[in-house]
Design a protein around this motif. Sequence first.
Motif, PDB file in Angstrom:
ATOM      1  N   UNK A  93       0.834  -1.208   0.000  1.00  0.00           N
ATOM      2  CA  UNK A  93       0.000   0.000   0.000  1.00  0.00           C
ATOM      3  C   UNK A  93       0.866   1.255   0.000  1.00  0.00           C
TER       4      UNK A  93
ATOM      5  N   UNK B 153      -2.221  -0.175   5.898  1.00  0.00           N
ATOM      6  CA  UNK B 153      -2.091   1.245   6.224  1.00  0.00           C
ATOM      7  C   UNK B 153      -2.196   1.492   7.721  1.00  0.00           C
TER       8      UNK B 153
ATOM      9  N   UNK C  90      -6.905   6.752  -6.070  1.00  0.00           N
ATOM     10  CA  UNK C  90      -6.443   5.384  -5.853  1.00  0.00           C
ATOM     11  C   UNK C  90      -7.582   4.499  -5.370  1.00  0.00           C
ATOM     12  N   UNK C  91      -8.368   5.056  -4.444  1.00  0.00           N
ATOM     13  CA  UNK C  91      -9.422   4.222  -3.886  1.00  0.00           C
ATOM     14  C   UNK C  91     -10.484   3.930  -4.912  1.00  0.00           C
TER      15      UNK C  91
ATOM     16  N   UNK D 158       1.277   4.094  -2.946  1.00  0.00           N
ATOM     17  CA  UNK D 158       0.982   5.519  -2.750  1.00  0.00           C
ATOM     18  C   UNK D 158       2.157   6.377  -3.177  1.00  0.00           C
TER      19      UNK D 158
ATOM     20  N   UNK E 113      -5.589  10.543  -3.374  1.00  0.00           N
ATOM     21  CA  UNK E 113      -6.024   9.456  -2.504  1.00  0.00           C
ATOM     22  C   UNK E 113      -7.352   8.918  -3.004  1.00  0.00           C
ATOM     23  N   UNK E 114      -8.261   9.816  -3.349  1.00  0.00           N
ATOM     24  CA  UNK E 114      -9.579   9.383  -3.825  1.00  0.00           C
ATOM     25  C   UNK E 114      -9.398   8.561  -5.103  1.00  0.00           C
TER      26      UNK E 114
ATOM     27  N   UNK F 135      -3.231  11.224   5.168  1.00  0.00           N
ATOM     28  CA  UNK F 135      -3.508  10.558   3.893  1.00  0.00           C
ATOM     29  C   UNK F 135      -4.061   9.162   4.097  1.00  0.00           C
ATOM     30  N   UNK F 136      -3.405   8.395   4.943  1.00  0.00           N
ATOM     31  CA  UNK F 136      -3.863   7.031   5.198  1.00  0.00           C
ATOM     32  C   UNK F 136      -5.208   7.006   5.910  1.00  0.00           C
TER      33      UNK F 136
ATOM     34  N   UNK G 206      -7.645   9.121   5.595  1.00  0.00           N
ATOM     35  CA  UNK G 206      -8.708   9.360   4.615  1.00  0.00           C
ATOM     36  C   UNK G 206      -8.938   8.090   3.800  1.00  0.00           C
ATOM     37  N   UNK G 207      -7.838   7.486   3.352  1.00  0.00           N
ATOM     38  CA  UNK G 207      -7.957   6.269   2.536  1.00  0.00           C
ATOM     39  C   UNK G 207      -8.650   5.159   3.314  1.00  0.00           C
TER      40      UNK G 207
END
Lengths: 413, 327, 47
Positions: free
Chosen positions: A93, A242, B4-5, A97, B1-2, A274-275, A277-278
């Motif tokens: 992961x 993550x 990637x998801x 990123x 980030x969005x 960042x993580x 949010x993901x």
Amino acid sequence: MSQHDHGAQPVILPPTEAWGVLRSLLNPITYLKFVKEHPILSIIFVAGLVVTVNRFLIGGLAGTTHLDNNNPWGIWISFDLLCGVALAAGGYTTTAAALIFNIKGFRTAVKPAILTAFLGYSFVVYALLYDVGQPWRLPYPVFVSPGTSSVLFEVGLCVMLYVTVLAIEWLPNFTDWVGMKKISHLIHKATIALTIMGIVLSTMHQSSLGMLYLIAPSKLHPLWYSPQLPLQFFVSSMVAGMSMVIFEGTISHHYLHSRMSPEYNRDHDGVLFGFAKACSIILFGYFFMKWVPIAGENKWAYLTDGKFAVMWWVEMFGFVALPCLLYAVGYRNKSTGIIKAAAAISVLGIVVNRFNVSWFAFNIQLRPGQHYFPSVQEVIVSVFVVTLIILCFRFISKYMAIFSDHPAYKDHH
Amino acid sequence: MKRRNFLGLAGAATATVTATALTGNAKASGHSFEGYPNSYGVLFDASRCIGCRQCEMGCNKINSENKSEAKPWINLPAKDASVFATPPAEDTVRTDSTMFTLVNKFEPQALGGKSPVYKKFQCMHCKEPACASACFVKAFTKTPEGAVTYNGSVCVGCRYCMVACPWSVPTYQFDKLIPYVKKCHMCHPYITSGKAQVPGCVGACPMEALVWGKREDLVKQAWERIGAVPGKYLPHVYGEHEMGGTNWLYISHVPFAQIGLAEDLGETPAPELTSGALGLVPLVACLWPVLLGGIWQITKWKDRKAGEATQQAVAEAVALERAKAGK
Amino acid sequence: MEFHVYHDQMVFAKACAYILMAVALVCAVGWWKFLTGKEPKEKNNGH
């Protein structure tokens, strides 16, 4: 906690002294000093060694574990294999990123994540040496008699390849330290290829671990058994990875702060946000994903049926919905404290899910007296393995440039 | 980030759709797998078994004579009849690594919970064995003769076969330092070498509760017996379709679940349970590098463009300053 | 090739799949080198 930029560049010993440190590992005095400074860890170590001797030379599996013909797999599979692999998912992961999606501010998180993953997977293989009946035959599925119809074959092949990829990705940390610059350079040229291979292999084996249980529909409770189990395992592995990176970062910050460069510290909070949010987004999707087989296979009645229903609701709300919410709140309010709590709960949640699938909700056809519970020795081995991971992590971070850039690359960033 | 998801979830969605499509297509070629013709099996009739356990003795005897067994098997009665006495009816003692078979006593509700019915437990010799499908070193083979045999020389001891078997048949030598799986092999080595005509258990049964024959013939015979005395037997041949069909068949005068034969196993053969999902693996291997490589190229290109735009802006600003200074 | 048992076909088919994946990987490296062969080299280390 606001973003901080402090910290001097950590000291990295020059190659000649690095070899000196390695030589000291051959010196018994090093270990005597260790025992004096870390009595508890030393006790775990000795206990682990005793159980190891018993497992391989005296009592075998019968004298070490509570496994039996009705319960062929125990915590060495549920925890060391399933949880170990899921929690080591931070490698793919984080590299995705930083290197594929090219997100700024994740570069410094790559090396610690790869170290965690490399150690995690290596010790999964190590733990398997204990569980498998004839561990010297572990190369057989790939090199002697491939059983290609087996999901376990795919898991084994993938893990073997991925440990190799991780070893190569990690190697520059070592070769930089001991001055073998040419090797580092060679490996760096293959970074993207290795990263892509790592993500491909990870996707395959993370989902295949769930696929293992597809062959036993009569043994796994309907609330967990579904053809979508592999997909669920893969999606949750991203969160596991993550969350583990955040969790490991938090602990490292406490004990290894002197090894962290200003750049790492500067990026640290950004990685957290960042993580967070993901993870919140993925957990949100995962939560609804887990409802799909309930609806699609008309399993509503099981939701109110006894202790398995309770286990399912606890897993869903306590360990999926809750961290999803906490990650979201932590991200919105830029609260690293809440995010760290969410990470801890997520890590626990992965363990709960893997334990449910492989142990608590598995072999439901057995009667109460036939159920498995780990032996003390099994627990000792699992604790021993985790301890070894921590010790290796500490040693490597203490000397090599894990939380900093190696001085040799000063001009490149 | 969005991004990637989204891609991750889109990929996952594609995978699910593909999986659902693939899972139903295990035999898409139109070929149906009937198994080996003329393969042999055994029919067990629960109404004939008296629980004398001569079958267990016969099994022990024929396997003790096998020189390749490291230690001769203990002869009966190592367990005496009291093995039947204490446990409640549904409590079954199972085989362990010192035996290939055993007989359990049940006191089924269908007969008022007082009359005993006996059932012999051993490998079902499935047409599509789960153990063979699960084994990652191909240690199990479905032989043309019908028996499912085990080759210990490649066995690593992962015990996935024990997880996979719907009847939890394979046992493991947990007490040995060099352990192997132990499982009934329908006396395949003895029959193929000519040493025996029928498996040890079949030959020893005094009541003809065990009958040896070609599977097709046994199925026919089973239905004939069921039809001959209406109302005596359950109108079902256990093993005809369970898990895709087994070579060891059961007929019974009481419900099968009450004599320890699970009735919720379904008819899908074990290999089909994982074949579809495994089919996704090559897809991921092909598609992921394409997606990931593409994303990497795009982000690199975007970075380059952003860098060029910054450079351009800086150059313009410098030129402007120079022009100003020049004036 | 006649298979009487689905398991045997599966072992064969999956073996083919794994071999194909390995072949694809090797070919992919070669194809990538061909595709990007005439691109200008990057000035820094590129990572």
